[in-house]
Design a protein around this motif. Sequence first.
Motif, mmCIF file in Angstrom:
data_model
loop_
_atom_site.group_PDB
_atom_site.id
_atom_site.type_symbol
_atom_site.label_atom_id
_atom_site.label_comp_id
_atom_site.label_asym_id
_atom_site.label_seq_id
_atom_site.Cartn_x
_atom_site.Cartn_y
_atom_site.Cartn_z
ATOM 1 N N THR A 28 22.904 -99.445 -31.607
ATOM 2 C CA THR A 28 21.665 -100.208 -31.888
ATOM 3 C C THR A 28 20.397 -99.179 -31.903
ATOM 4 O OG1 THR A 28 22.764 -102.264 -31.351
ATOM 5 C CG2 THR A 28 20.219 -102.169 -31.301
ATOM 6 N N VAL A 29 20.423 -98.153 -30.876
ATOM 7 C CA VAL A 29 19.384 -97.524 -30.835
ATOM 8 C C VAL A 29 19.223 -96.338 -31.860
ATOM 9 C CG1 VAL A 29 18.395 -95.514 -29.089
ATOM 10 C CG2 VAL A 29 19.237 -97.694 -28.060
ATOM 11 N N THR A 30 20.427 -95.781 -32.236
ATOM 12 C CA THR A 30 20.387 -94.700 -33.135
ATOM 13 C C THR A 30 20.098 -95.342 -34.603
ATOM 14 O OG1 THR A 30 22.819 -94.966 -33.493
ATOM 15 C CG2 THR A 30 21.774 -93.175 -31.925
ATOM 16 N N GLY A 31 20.564 -96.587 -34.961
ATOM 17 C CA GLY A 31 20.289 -97.153 -36.119
ATOM 18 C C GLY A 31 19.044 -97.639 -36.302
ATOM 19 N N ARG A 32 18.167 -97.979 -35.319
ATOM 20 C CA ARG A 32 16.628 -98.130 -35.169
ATOM 21 C C ARG A 32 15.837 -97.065 -35.378
ATOM 22 N NH1 ARG A 32 15.708 -103.873 -31.900
ATOM 23 N NH2 ARG A 32 17.164 -105.082 -32.640
ATOM 24 N N TRP A 33 16.103 -96.193 -34.427
ATOM 25 C CA TRP A 33 15.247 -95.254 -34.140
ATOM 26 C C TRP A 33 15.221 -94.063 -34.886
ATOM 27 C CZ3 TRP A 33 10.508 -95.333 -31.881
ATOM 28 C CH2 TRP A 33 10.363 -96.672 -31.004
ATOM 29 N N PHE A 34 16.490 -93.743 -35.513
ATOM 30 C CA PHE A 34 17.076 -92.487 -36.331
ATOM 31 C C PHE A 34 17.437 -92.582 -37.723
ATOM 32 C CE2 PHE A 34 16.905 -91.441 -31.852
ATOM 33 C CZ PHE A 34 16.153 -90.160 -31.524
ATOM 34 N N GLN B 197 17.365 -89.260 -39.630
ATOM 35 C CA GLN B 197 17.731 -87.944 -39.398
ATOM 36 C C GLN B 197 18.603 -87.693 -38.054
ATOM 37 O OE1 GLN B 197 14.820 -85.056 -40.173
ATOM 38 N NE2 GLN B 197 14.438 -85.704 -42.506
ATOM 39 N N ARG B 198 19.409 -86.924 -37.956
ATOM 40 C CA ARG B 198 19.964 -86.491 -36.526
ATOM 41 C C ARG B 198 20.631 -87.624 -35.900
ATOM 42 N NH1 ARG B 198 18.843 -82.416 -38.614
ATOM 43 N NH2 ARG B 198 17.528 -80.869 -37.728
ATOM 44 N N ARG B 199 20.845 -88.767 -36.754
ATOM 45 C CA ARG B 199 21.820 -89.856 -36.065
ATOM 46 C C ARG B 199 23.106 -89.458 -35.523
ATOM 47 N NH1 ARG B 199 21.463 -94.698 -40.836
ATOM 48 N NH2 ARG B 199 19.466 -95.664 -39.801
ATOM 49 N N GLY B 200 24.022 -88.619 -36.039
ATOM 50 C CA GLY B 200 25.288 -88.081 -35.518
ATOM 51 C C GLY B 200 25.053 -87.605 -34.331
ATOM 52 N N LEU B 201 24.235 -86.535 -34.263
ATOM 53 C CA LEU B 201 23.698 -85.697 -33.251
ATOM 54 C C LEU B 201 23.269 -86.841 -31.946
ATOM 55 C CD1 LEU B 201 23.664 -82.827 -31.511
ATOM 56 C CD2 LEU B 201 21.236 -82.874 -32.592
ATOM 57 N N VAL B 202 22.478 -87.384 -32.003
ATOM 58 C CA VAL B 202 21.881 -88.373 -31.003
ATOM 59 C C VAL B 202 22.930 -89.473 -30.520
ATOM 60 C CG1 VAL B 202 20.002 -90.010 -30.388
ATOM 61 C CG2 VAL B 202 19.544 -88.072 -31.865
ATOM 62 N N THR B 203 23.766 -89.961 -31.540
ATOM 63 C CA THR B 203 24.918 -90.733 -31.165
ATOM 64 C C THR B 203 25.805 -89.853 -30.138
ATOM 65 O OG1 THR B 203 24.793 -91.967 -33.169
ATOM 66 C CG2 THR B 203 26.979 -91.942 -31.991
ATOM 67 N N GLY B 204 25.899 -88.557 -30.478
ATOM 68 C CA GLY B 204 27.003 -87.866 -29.552
ATOM 69 C C GLY B 204 26.244 -87.546 -28.324
ATOM 70 N N VAL B 205 24.994 -87.253 -28.239
ATOM 71 C CA VAL B 205 24.253 -87.004 -27.009
ATOM 72 C C VAL B 205 24.274 -88.264 -26.009
ATOM 73 C CG1 VAL B 205 22.066 -86.468 -25.868
ATOM 74 C CG2 VAL B 205 22.800 -85.364 -27.656
ATOM 75 N N LEU B 206 24.105 -89.644 -26.582
ATOM 76 C CA LEU B 206 24.068 -90.875 -25.907
ATOM 77 C C LEU B 206 25.565 -91.150 -25.506
ATOM 78 C CD1 LEU B 206 21.324 -93.012 -27.810
ATOM 79 C CD2 LEU B 206 21.168 -91.502 -25.697
ATOM 80 N N THR B 207 26.378 -91.023 -26.237
ATOM 81 C CA THR B 207 27.803 -91.310 -25.863
ATOM 82 C C THR B 207 28.238 -90.213 -24.614
ATOM 83 O OG1 THR B 207 28.379 -91.999 -28.344
ATOM 84 C CG2 THR B 207 30.207 -91.583 -26.610
ATOM 85 N N ALA B 208 27.819 -89.107 -24.777
ATOM 86 C CA ALA B 208 28.290 -88.195 -23.776
ATOM 87 C C ALA B 208 27.422 -88.771 -22.439
ATOM 88 C CB ALA B 208 27.766 -86.610 -24.234
ATOM 89 N N GLY B 209 26.388 -89.093 -22.623
ATOM 90 C CA GLY B 209 25.731 -89.509 -21.372
ATOM 91 C C GLY B 209 26.335 -90.686 -20.759
#
Length: 422
Positions: A122-128, A130-142
């Motif tokens: 939800t966060v990546t879909g609304r706010w990004f 570009q860089r969706r995949g990268l941010v998804t990876g960072v948040l998932t890793a968190g």
Amino acid sequence: MKRLHPAWLVAAVAFVALVGAAGFRATPGVMLHPLHEEFGWSLGTISLAVSINLLLFGLTAPFAAALMERFGIRRVVAYALLLVSAGSGLTVFMRHSWELIALWGVLVGLGTGSMALAFVATVTGRWFVQRRGLVTGVLTAGGAAGQLVFLPLLAVLVEDHGWRTAALTVAGAALLVVPLVLWRLRDHPAELGVAAYGATAVESAPVVTTGAARRALGALRTASRTPAFWLLAGGFAICGATTNGLIGTHFIPAAHDHGMAEPTAASLLALVGLFDIAGTIASGWLTDRMDSRVLLGWYYALRGLSLLVLPVLFAATVRPSMLVFILFYGLDWVATVPPTVALCREYFGASGPVVFGWVFASHQIGAAIAATSTGLLRDRLGNYDLAWYIAGGLSISAAALSLLLFRTRRPAAAPTPLVVPA
């Protein structure tokens, strides 16, 4: 000086919230034996509570995603953290196994499920853009790494001060994140009058008039008519079985069976969490550049091969071969998430986050089945060897399911959300 886009601040707060919620997710592995010794409950009974937690963690996700569409991310996440804190803190008063199931299983399952990977989507879909995949990876890793990095601290607390101190520590950690969420987490870029990161225009925040339950169930009904949904859900169920359900719950007891001290085994799982950060961020970067079906095929196949050799790696001390396994498994731990989120977005469009919530529910169903069945196998056979071999075979079959997605490359029609302009 170029101003930092607010999407990155939202992502940072989401990262902290995921790490805060992850604390309780780390407790089952270090508390199985202490609870067994204090209350006399069998590992199967304790594993049942873990399984219910895992199950609700997944089944709550699609409804939480729909609630975020209806009431906003900030409100849902704040209430979820309060549930986690209450569930963890109240465990210090329990005396019966049904209380363990109610607190660990139900209360904390609902809280953590509201901040599951559907929250990330939800966060990546609304706010990004570009860089969706990268941010998804960072948040998932968190979320995943936070769960595992807590382990050494919790193991030391359990060993030196008892499991109740560890439970209260986790309750406090989750509670401390609530003010930050209320202060800085924003529901949509339109709140701040900005475009999503990488977008060229400001879009009005949609006002969803459909009830959350109806929205979630409607997305499931539409998605379940497509082969792609079942292939994604089947592979992700095996992913959950081989991570949270098996390694996350039973690695420490299995190492203990071979004479390894629990703090040492917990430290190994913490290393999995550290390597997971690199692996999942790299997976997000690759997802922006490669076909997600190929990535999933490789991830599952390599995971299966590693599980097949795990039984011969256990010993009373940490050997180099076990460290190699920890490194590899850490890189692969939740690397499957960014490509799976991307495929849900590809096949189901605007409903991707909610549909991913259902795919994630299958992940947790697999984890719940694995947690309980593995505990029962251990009670019956006296060791975990068969569980590792079964998990290895299942992971290889998940690779086959992922490659079958090439037969359904044409995106399915996305269910249209019922919205009106703000």
